[in-house]
Design a protein around this motif. Structure first.
Motif, PDB file in Angstrom:
ATOM      1  N   TRP A 194       0.806  -1.220   0.000  1.00  0.00           N
ATOM      2  CA  TRP A 194       0.000   0.000   0.000  1.00  0.00           C
ATOM      3  C   TRP A 194       0.835   1.264   0.000  1.00  0.00           C
ATOM      4  CZ3 TRP A 194      -5.042  -0.583  -0.915  1.00  0.00           C
ATOM      5  CH2 TRP A 194      -5.588  -1.859  -0.712  1.00  0.00           C
ATOM      6  N   ASP A 195       2.161   1.126  -0.155  1.00  0.00           N
ATOM      7  CA  ASP A 195       3.010   2.308  -0.193  1.00  0.00           C
ATOM      8  C   ASP A 195       2.533   3.272  -1.277  1.00  0.00           C
ATOM      9  OD1 ASP A 195       4.577   1.373   1.838  1.00  0.00           O
ATOM     10  OD2 ASP A 195       6.268   0.778   0.578  1.00  0.00           O
ATOM     11  N   GLY A 196       2.305   4.507  -0.908  1.00  0.00           N
ATOM     12  CA  GLY A 196       1.902   5.525  -1.866  1.00  0.00           C
ATOM     13  C   GLY A 196       0.427   5.568  -2.179  1.00  0.00           C
ATOM     14  N   PHE A 197      -0.338   4.576  -1.700  1.00  0.00           N
ATOM     15  CA  PHE A 197      -1.758   4.527  -2.038  1.00  0.00           C
ATOM     16  C   PHE A 197      -2.494   5.757  -1.515  1.00  0.00           C
ATOM     17  CE2 PHE A 197      -6.180   3.471  -1.109  1.00  0.00           C
ATOM     18  CZ  PHE A 197      -6.604   2.914  -2.304  1.00  0.00           C
ATOM     19  N   LEU A 198      -2.334   6.043  -0.235  1.00  0.00           N
ATOM     20  CA  LEU A 198      -3.067   7.163   0.341  1.00  0.00           C
ATOM     21  C   LEU A 198      -2.496   8.510  -0.099  1.00  0.00           C
ATOM     22  CD1 LEU A 198      -3.843   5.955   3.971  1.00  0.00           C
ATOM     23  CD2 LEU A 198      -5.355   6.039   2.001  1.00  0.00           C
ATOM     24  N   GLY A 199      -1.201   8.544  -0.374  1.00  0.00           N
ATOM     25  CA  GLY A 199      -0.607   9.780  -0.846  1.00  0.00           C
ATOM     26  C   GLY A 199      -1.208  10.220  -2.178  1.00  0.00           C
TER      27      GLY A 199
END
Length: 204
Positions: A194-199
């Motif tokens: 999920w790295d970068g997903f919310l960003g």
């Protein structure tokens, strides 16, 4: 939007969260739809919150975002349902919609803890392998997910819905009974997948 922040959990993994104010059922559906359109396959989504917080409404939007034509209803009586749809890039998608509310009861065998009981029940339903290694064409959406976190894979998107006490009202539309009033949706990305997903996620 309520201000977002980064939560640092050195014992496990870095956890990133964003929180959104959701004033209506329509906005809750829209949130579910936008999250679904970002799915690529292999994801586990844990959806938690009290009764009336909007879990089923979110799930309906999530189904719409995956192009699912069948109605999305609470799977309480079947525990799990599989529905066919389409990812945003046109590939076939399979939604595994699970209601974990009745899993992990209190009638354990002697010496059995809650996590062991939970894993046994998942295995008996054929869900343990689905959660450990989700098919690249599937997405797992599990309601009441807070009961499952300790027994699941380390990589997941936790979505926690809350409703302040004393807010909202119930009204009937042509299609269903809905309850509007301010809710808050907290999205927490756990694990490297999920790295970068919310960003990159901007719910407008």
């Amino acid at each position: 939007m309520v201000p977002s922040g980064i939560h640092d959990d050195r014992k496990a993994q870095d956890v990133e969260s964003k929180q959104y104010a959701i004033p209506t059922a329509e906005r809750m559906r829209a949130l579910g739809e936008q999250v679904a359109r970002r799915m690529r396959g292999g994801e586990v989504i844990l959806l938690s919150g009290p009764l009336g917080a909007g879990k089923t409404t979110f799930a309906q939007g999530f189904g719409a975002g995956l192009g699912i034509d069948e109605p999305i209803v609470s799977p309480t009586f079947t525990i799990a349902r599989e529905l066919n749809g389409t990812f945003a890039d046109g590939r076939p998608a399979r939604l595994i919609h699970v209601d974990a509310y009745r899993l992990g009861g209190t009638d354990y065998a002697p010496g059995q803890d809650s996590v062991d009981r939970l894993l046994d029940e998942l295995e008996s339903l054929g869900l343990d392998e689905e959660l450990e290694d989700v098919d690249e064409h599937a997405v797992v959406l599990m309601e009441w997910g807070e009961q499952m976190a300790a027994a699941l894979a380390d990589e997941r998107l936790d979505i926690t819905l809350t409703r302040p006490v004393g807010t909202g009202h119930v009204r009937r539309t042509d299609r269903e009974l809905t309850s509007d009033g301010m809710r808050y949706a907290t999205l927490t990305a756990v694990g490297g997948r999920w790295d970068g997903f919310l960003g990159a996620f901007d719910f407008a």
